[in-house]
Design a protein around this motif. Structure first.
Motif, PDB file in Angstrom:
ATOM      1  N   ILE A 197       0.840  -1.194   0.000  1.00  0.00           N
ATOM      2  CA  ILE A 197       0.000   0.000   0.000  1.00  0.00           C
ATOM      3  C   ILE A 197       0.874   1.243   0.000  1.00  0.00           C
ATOM      4  O   ILE A 197       1.995   1.227   0.533  1.00  0.00           O
ATOM      5  N   ASP A 198       0.393   2.309  -0.624  1.00  0.00           N
ATOM      6  CA  ASP A 198       1.096   3.595  -0.632  1.00  0.00           C
ATOM      7  C   ASP A 198       0.410   4.533   0.359  1.00  0.00           C
ATOM      8  O   ASP A 198      -0.779   4.844   0.213  1.00  0.00           O
ATOM      9  N   LEU A 199       1.156   4.983   1.367  1.00  0.00           N
ATOM     10  CA  LEU A 199       0.653   5.954   2.330  1.00  0.00           C
ATOM     11  C   LEU A 199       1.163   7.343   1.959  1.00  0.00           C
ATOM     12  O   LEU A 199       2.314   7.500   1.527  1.00  0.00           O
ATOM     13  N   LEU A 200       0.322   8.352   2.136  1.00  0.00           N
ATOM     14  CA  LEU A 200       0.739   9.735   1.922  1.00  0.00           C
ATOM     15  C   LEU A 200       1.385  10.257   3.202  1.00  0.00           C
ATOM     16  O   LEU A 200       0.776  10.235   4.278  1.00  0.00           O
ATOM     17  N   GLU A 201       2.626  10.699   3.074  1.00  0.00           N
ATOM     18  CA  GLU A 201       3.331  11.226   4.247  1.00  0.00           C
ATOM     19  C   GLU A 201       2.684  12.537   4.693  1.00  0.00           C
ATOM     20  O   GLU A 201       2.359  13.397   3.879  1.00  0.00           O
ATOM     21  N   ARG A 202       2.516  12.696   6.024  1.00  0.00           N
ATOM     22  CA  ARG A 202       1.880  13.890   6.566  1.00  0.00           C
ATOM     23  C   ARG A 202       2.743  14.486   7.679  1.00  0.00           C
ATOM     24  O   ARG A 202       3.594  13.812   8.264  1.00  0.00           O
ATOM     25  N   TYR A 203       2.495  15.744   7.954  1.00  0.00           N
ATOM     26  CA  TYR A 203       3.137  16.412   9.085  1.00  0.00           C
ATOM     27  C   TYR A 203       2.154  17.416   9.665  1.00  0.00           C
ATOM     28  O   TYR A 203       1.154  17.777   9.032  1.00  0.00           O
ATOM     29  N   THR A 204       2.419  17.855  10.893  1.00  0.00           N
ATOM     30  CA  THR A 204       1.543  18.833  11.531  1.00  0.00           C
ATOM     31  C   THR A 204       2.345  20.083  11.894  1.00  0.00           C
ATOM     32  O   THR A 204       3.367  19.982  12.594  1.00  0.00           O
ATOM     33  N   PRO A 205       1.932  21.256  11.441  1.00  0.00           N
ATOM     34  CA  PRO A 205       2.634  22.497  11.781  1.00  0.00           C
ATOM     35  C   PRO A 205       2.151  23.123  13.089  1.00  0.00           C
ATOM     36  O   PRO A 205       2.726  24.108  13.551  1.00  0.00           O
ATOM     37  N   ASP A 206       1.084  22.578  13.688  1.00  0.00           N
ATOM     38  CA  ASP A 206       0.483  23.223  14.861  1.00  0.00           C
ATOM     39  C   ASP A 206       0.140  22.218  15.950  1.00  0.00           C
ATOM     40  O   ASP A 206      -0.942  22.247  16.519  1.00  0.00           O
ATOM     41  N   TYR A 207       1.060  21.285  16.216  1.00  0.00           N
ATOM     42  CA  TYR A 207       0.938  20.341  17.337  1.00  0.00           C
ATOM     43  C   TYR A 207      -0.314  19.463  17.248  1.00  0.00           C
ATOM     44  O   TYR A 207      -0.978  19.182  18.255  1.00  0.00           O
ATOM     45  N   GLY A 208      -0.655  19.039  16.041  1.00  0.00           N
ATOM     46  CA  GLY A 208      -1.722  18.067  15.882  1.00  0.00           C
ATOM     47  C   GLY A 208      -3.093  18.634  15.610  1.00  0.00           C
ATOM     48  O   GLY A 208      -4.034  17.872  15.406  1.00  0.00           O
ATOM     49  N   TRP A 209      -3.236  19.971  15.553  1.00  0.00           N
ATOM     50  CA  TRP A 209      -4.557  20.534  15.269  1.00  0.00           C
ATOM     51  C   TRP A 209      -4.933  20.321  13.806  1.00  0.00           C
ATOM     52  O   TRP A 209      -6.100  20.098  13.486  1.00  0.00           O
TER      53      TRP A 209
END
Length: 601
Positions: A197-209
């Motif tokens: 499976i291909d997962l889209l990499e994600r990140y959070t700029p505001d501590y998970g909001w």
């Protein structure tokens, strides 16, 4: 599945407080007007107040009060007190150990797993139990202190003067626990959920909001999807026939089955399902969850008795609540506890009227999606015949994945399909499609064709989805002239036994039956679940972490779902990374002696 409690036919969340005489009437108390008759009591009080004006001031004090929620500060000390109690018990039993005889008696009383289940299931270590409650207590305490000084804003635009919709423990839990680790759930994919499976990499700029995608794809081995027989493919016969059906018939009927939504392909599918299960007739629906929710109220109502397993799926729980039936919950997969509660309920009758029940039904699942256990179907059939009750079996996870022919838990035990009154299952797991079915006698199906809400209000199954099911089911039955279906069933069984035995050999606590493709690996603590998911993803393995409230608070786990599409090399890669991350997280809790002999695939 989340455990649920008995649901009376009518539940009220209010209580009448009579302040002048310090007497309370609650729903279920016996007053002058009969048990739970609040309306009659209220009317009598009103009449008294009009006939005696001098009591008007006292009557004004009588009011309906809603029960208040537990404050966050009290919730913290609740978890802390449980942690302290467990710690004291741990210290006491360290110096004064409980004898093996007492432990076995307690385990038999609490779990009572039958001969079809693994009897050496290990409990959560006591010290780990203490740290679980302590960690939740600390999280709640920190959240309480933070929100005391910085209260969350509950104001909505253009809603001045409105009471906030989103308040209470759920929103507090989301803000202070789930928000910090939400990157481990609801992950976006960019491919077919097959063996890889291909997962889209994600990140959070505001501590998970909020979560943002980077544009990078992570190629992982898929160990979390319900693709038991590997039919989630974008090539091959299932893909080709579905494409042809889309071109010929279209994507959807845009109509319920009772109006213009029944096509020839739906009749063909139901005939095939009837043959596959060995029953008289079957009916199909476009959504698996709705199959339970919208059909149980058509079969049950107030005055009916239901015996439900404590780990039944949310769709079953919701369907039973909507039906208005009285629900009694029995211990997970425990036929002895089921028989005891059923016998008592039949003897005493309805708890309010003491009249006989209109009908009684036992509701269980074939494979429990959170525990990995297989139901004790022969035991339930014995009780069903003894007490003349109906038996409803949800085979969402077992159909296609169990039995020499892939016929589910009925095929697995080799019982007569007619011994199960209502067969229910979904097409979302082993068939790589969507929707669900109910099968049984012709009278049952004719009744549902007229009275089921799904027949009247829901759109019928899309023709390409129906064709996907027809093709995959034909392959399983061998109607394609090849042995591909039998090969997939055998491959899945081999993968399951190899994977489970290797995990136990590594020292992990693994729940469930040896033949179940759902493999729960116990981690207990939320930080360990989070670390496990993140570290496995970094190493190319996509798994599913599960914690409270989807499980009990001491039941956090990783849940692996195996597939016939997994090769031995893929399984070895998963096991290698799980072993490494397990050492990193210190979560090999099993105390059972391990065999050092190599395990063959």
């Amino acid at each position: 599945m989340v455990a649920h409690t008995e649901i009376p036919a009518h539940v009220t969340h209010e209580k009448l407080v009579k302040t002048s005489k310090n007497v309370q009437f609650e729903s279920g108390d016996t007053g002058a007007n009969g048990p739970g008759d609040l309306h009659a009591q209220d009317k009598s009080l009103h009449n008294k107040s009009t006939s005696r004006p001098e009591e008007g001031s006292a009557m004004n004090k009588r009011a309906f009060h809603k029960e208040e929620e537990c404050s966050l500060f009290v919730a913290f000390f609740t978890f802390l007190s449980y942690g302290v109690l467990l710690m004291l018990g741990y210290i006491r039993e360290f110096f004064v150990p409980v004898t093996t005889k007492e432990k076995n008696r307690e385990r038999m009383k609490k779990n009572a797993f039958l001969t079809t289940q693994i009897k050496d299931i290990e409990e959560c270590p006591t010290f780990t139990n203490f740290t679980i409650y302590l960690s939740y207590g600390v999280l709640f305490f920190v959240g309480y202190v933070k929100e005391f000084f910085y209260p969350p804003s509950t104001k909505e635009t253009n809603r001045e003067g409105y009471v906030p919709l989103y308040i209470g423990f759920e929103s507090f839990y989301t803000r202070n626990v789930y928000r910090r680790i939400q990157d481990c759930w609801n992950r976006a994919i960019a491919s077919v959920p097959g063996a890889e499976i291909d997962l889209l990499e994600r990140y959070t700029p505001d501590y998970g909001w909020t979560m943002k995608v980077t544009g990078k794809k992570l190629k992982c081995i898929n160990a979390g999807s319900y693709n038991y027989l590997g039919f989630a493919e974008n090539n091959g016969p299932c893909h080709d026939t579905s494409c042809e059906t889309t071109k010929a018939v279209g994507i959807t009927t845009s109509s319920p089955r009772l109006e213009l939504g029944t096509l020839e392909i739906h009749k063909k599918l139901e005939t095939l399902v009837t043959e596959f299960l060995g029953v008289e007739d079957a009916i199909t629906f476009g959504m698996g969850f709705a199959t339970n929710v919208l059909n149980l109220p058509s079969l049950l109502g107030p005055g009916c008795l239901v015996l439900s397993d404590e780990f039944n799926h949310a769709s079953l729980i919701l369907g039973l609540r909507l039906s208005g039936a009285t629900v009694k919950v029995f211990q997970h997969n425990n036929a002895n506890d089921l028989e005891r509660k059923l016998r008592e309920a039949l003897i005493h009758g309805h708890p309010r009227t003491r009249r006989p029940w209109k009908k009684a039904m036992i509701v269980v699942e074939g494979i429990y999606s959170m525990e990995g256990s297989i139901c004790d179907l022969p035991g339930f059939i014995r009780i069903k015949k003894k007490y003349k009750t109906y038996l409803y079996v949800d085979e969402a996870h077992s159909i296609g994945a169990l039995g020499p022919r892939g016929g589910g838990v009925v095929d697995y035990y080799g019982v007569d399909p007619k011994d199960v009154d209502i067969h229910m299952g979904t097409f979302t797991k082993s068939f790589g499609a969507a929707g669900g079915y109910i099968a049984g006698s012709k009278d049952l199906i004719n009744h549902l064709r007229v009275y089921s809400h799904a027949q009247s209000y829901a759109a019928s199954m899309p023709p390409p989805v129906a064709q996907q099911i027809i093709t995959s089911m034909s392959i399983i039955m061998g109607k394609d002239g090849t042995g591909e279906g039998r090969r997939r069933i055998q491959q899945l069984a081999r993968n399951v036994k190899y994977f489970r035995q290797r995990l136990r050999q590594m020292g992990f606590i693994v729940y469930g039956h040896d033949d179940s493709p759902v493999v729960p690996l116990l981690l207990y603590l939320i930080p360990k679940i989070t670390m496990f998911v993140r570290e496995l993803t970094k190493r190319g393995v996509a798994g599913v972490g599960v914690g409270f409230p989807a499980t009990k608070i001491t039941g956090g786990r990783m849940r692996f779902c195996l597939s016939a599409a997994h090769t031995k090399e893929m399984l070895d890669k998963i096991l290698q990374e799980v072993d490494f991350v397990g050492d990193m997280c210190s979560c090999k809790y099993s105390k059972i002696p391990k065999s050092l002999e190599p395990i063959e695939w």
